[in-house]
Scaffold this motif. Structure first.
Motif, PDB file in Angstrom:
ATOM      1  N   UNK A 124     -26.469  -7.627 -34.839  1.00 24.44           N
ATOM      2  CA  UNK A 124     -27.756  -7.153 -33.711  1.00 24.44           C
ATOM      3  C   UNK A 124     -27.362  -7.900 -31.802  1.00 24.44           C
ATOM      4  N   UNK A 125     -27.506  -6.954 -30.930  1.00 23.77           N
ATOM      5  CA  UNK A 125     -27.243  -7.623 -29.499  1.00 23.77           C
ATOM      6  C   UNK A 125     -25.286  -7.441 -29.486  1.00 23.77           C
ATOM      7  N   UNK A 126     -24.968  -6.071 -30.320  1.00 18.77           N
ATOM      8  CA  UNK A 126     -23.392  -5.789 -30.288  1.00 18.77           C
ATOM      9  C   UNK A 126     -23.397  -4.613 -29.085  1.00 18.77           C
ATOM     10  N   UNK A 127     -22.155  -4.638 -28.814  1.00 15.44           N
ATOM     11  CA  UNK A 127     -21.676  -4.257 -27.339  1.00 15.44           C
ATOM     12  C   UNK A 127     -21.018  -2.706 -28.209  1.00 15.44           C
ATOM     13  N   UNK A 128     -21.479  -1.407 -27.905  1.00 18.61           N
ATOM     14  CA  UNK A 128     -21.436   0.157 -28.723  1.00 18.61           C
ATOM     15  C   UNK A 128     -19.463   0.425 -28.019  1.00 18.61           C
ATOM     16  N   UNK A 129     -18.671   0.015 -28.262  1.00 16.67           N
ATOM     17  CA  UNK A 129     -17.260   0.041 -27.849  1.00 16.67           C
ATOM     18  C   UNK A 129     -17.211   2.135 -27.788  1.00 16.67           C
ATOM     19  N   UNK A 130     -17.579   2.779 -29.069  1.00 16.39           N
ATOM     20  CA  UNK A 130     -16.880   4.139 -28.595  1.00 16.39           C
ATOM     21  C   UNK A 130     -18.433   5.084 -27.985  1.00 16.39           C
ATOM     22  N   UNK A 131     -19.402   4.240 -28.007  1.00 14.62           N
ATOM     23  CA  UNK A 131     -20.084   5.014 -26.974  1.00 14.62           C
ATOM     24  C   UNK A 131     -19.943   5.028 -25.496  1.00 14.62           C
ATOM     25  N   UNK A 135     -11.822   1.585 -32.720  1.00 15.54           N
ATOM     26  CA  UNK A 135     -13.146   2.694 -31.746  1.00 15.54           C
ATOM     27  C   UNK A 135     -13.063   2.986 -30.480  1.00 15.54           C
ATOM     28  N   UNK A 136     -11.664   3.066 -29.871  1.00 15.75           N
ATOM     29  CA  UNK A 136     -11.286   3.316 -28.554  1.00 15.75           C
ATOM     30  C   UNK A 136     -10.853   4.673 -29.486  1.00 15.75           C
ATOM     31  N   UNK A 182      -8.283   8.201 -35.089  1.00 15.06           N
ATOM     32  CA  UNK A 182      -9.505   7.457 -35.475  1.00 15.06           C
ATOM     33  C   UNK A 182      -9.634   8.082 -36.456  1.00 15.06           C
ATOM     34  N   UNK A 183     -10.323   7.295 -36.768  1.00 14.31           N
ATOM     35  CA  UNK A 183     -11.156   7.140 -38.454  1.00 14.31           C
ATOM     36  C   UNK A 183     -11.336   8.979 -38.827  1.00 14.31           C
ATOM     37  N   UNK A 184     -10.855   8.816 -40.329  1.00 17.51           N
ATOM     38  CA  UNK A 184     -10.324   9.678 -40.767  1.00 17.51           C
ATOM     39  C   UNK A 184      -8.652  11.246 -40.409  1.00 17.51           C
ATOM     40  N   UNK A 185      -8.648  10.506 -39.519  1.00 17.33           N
ATOM     41  CA  UNK A 185      -6.741  10.756 -38.479  1.00 17.33           C
ATOM     42  C   UNK A 185      -5.616  10.307 -39.721  1.00 17.33           C
TER      43      UNK A 185
END
Length: 388
Positions: A296-303, A120-121, A76-79
């Protein structure tokens, strides 16, 4: 958007610096493919959230942007920094057992896009994620000329011929290319064989499989091969793994029933490449095929993944509620217990089951003030009793 452009520029610059070294082996192949690989990296920078990859990581993987079959461990980010592995054994030796999820990206097939999707995952589940690089070789050029991976899927019988041509042209042997895969290896791509080897390895335990676009096709092909070759391992994996497809709906083996298909509301490209008999489980409003949060119009994978996993966790807790039900005592009761000595076990009153009848009897025994019944009380008494 600046961070995305900076990451892409740095990656392509570092890639150019490594070109002389790569030309020492298979110069004709690398010169033929280099411009297309740079193009695919730019496509991945548009379709994936590459800003989550640090400049150090982008520089580190720049020389392996098209290393089909190579495996990355993405925390993960920062890991910590991501780790690039050339073989399955190296993946295990460098901590691959810690990866709780296996992902596969699509679009350009570059290591940059794959790492961004895996990050993202990883941010969604909070643990390291494994991802296999799809790469871009001679077989992909011919496939692209026939109309792309999805349109060409109906003519996949010719794919082994292109794979063999790519090997003869000097394709680097990453992933499980050096293993004797028999008939299956002869009819599947290198990335599919690598994903299948990861899923079938008893040393590894994945709880989540996530793919985007063409990556869903890779996961599906790997699972079908696993069901044919190792039915017991496939059944064992199906009991614990959840599959989330993003951007395209691809049929998975019937053994794997825990599948969530996610697609954007505006994703005509994903719809065109999806199986029409599979309905979407979740449509993300105002989202297209890309996952780049700078656009714009992105699919937010993480959320989206967090929401799916939270819903699944809530459902599991609801099913187990009777076994885990614990009633907390009021603070006043706890305070009174600390002030007085605890009674012996023989002095404790006999507890009766907390049914509606027993509760009413307990309150009726106390001296309570006479309170006139309210309209809500009268209507409640007139309702038939609910079954316990």
């Amino acid at each position: 958007m600046f961070q995305t452009a900076f990451t892409l520029t740095l990656t392509q610059f570092a890639r150019t610096l490594s070109l002389p070294e790569r030309l020492q082996r298979s110069p004709v192949r690398n010169l033929t493919l280099e411009a297309l690989r740079q193009r695919n990296t730019a496509l991945d920078a548009l379709f994936y959230d590459v800003k989550v990859i640090t400049p150090e990581e982008a520089f580190y993987i720049s020389g392996s942007l098209a290393a089909e079959g190579s495996i990355m461990i993405v925390p993960p980010s920062g890991g910590g920094k991501l780790t690039l592995c050339e073989t399955l054994e190296e993946f295990v030796l460098r901590g691959g057992q810690k990866a709780q999820a296996l992902t596969a990206a699509g679009i350009g097939g570059s290591a940059l896009g794959a790492a961004a999707f895996a990050r993202n995952v990883a941010d969604a589940i909070g643990t390291p994620v494994a991802v296999v690089v799809s790469g871009y070789g001679l077989a992909d050029i011919i496939t692209e000329a026939f109309g792309g991976h999805f349109f060409f899927g109906h003519l996949k019988g010719l794919r082994p011929v292109f794979e063999m041509l790519d090997d003869l042209a000097g394709r680097p042997q990453f992933g499980v290319a050096d293993t004797n895969g028999g008939e299956t290896a002869a009819r599947t791509s290198l990335v599919t064989r690598t994903v299948r080897a990861l899923l079938g390895d008893p040393r590894l335990s994945f709880r989540l499989l996530a793919g985007h676009s063409k990556g869903n096709l890779v996961i599906s092909a790997a699972l079908h091969d696993l069901c044919e070759e190792d039915e017991f391992r496939a059944a064992q994996l199906a009991e614990t793994v959840k599959i989330v497809t993003i951007g395209t709906r691809i049929a998975m083996p019937p053994t794997f029933s825990d599948v969530v298909d996610v697609i954007g509301e505006w994703d005509w490209f994903g719809e065109m490449n999806s199986r029409p008999f599979i309905s979407a489980d979740q449509r993300v409003p105002h989202a297209w095929h890309h996952t780049n949060t700078d656009l714009n119009g992105h699919l937010p994978v993480t959320s989206v993944l967090k929401e799916i996993l939270a819903t699944a966790s809530t459902a599991e807790n609801t099913e187990e509620a009777p076994a885990l039900h614990v009633v907390a005592e009021p603070e006043a009761s706890v305070a009174a217990t600390t002030e007085t000595a605890a009674p012996s076990h023989s002095e404790l009153p006999t507890r009766r089951p907390a049914t509606v009848k027993n509760v009413k009897e307990a309150f009726s025994e106390r001296a309570l003030p006479d309170i006139p019944p309210t309209r809500a009380d009268v209507s409640r008494e007139m309702q038939p009793p609910k079954p316990h």
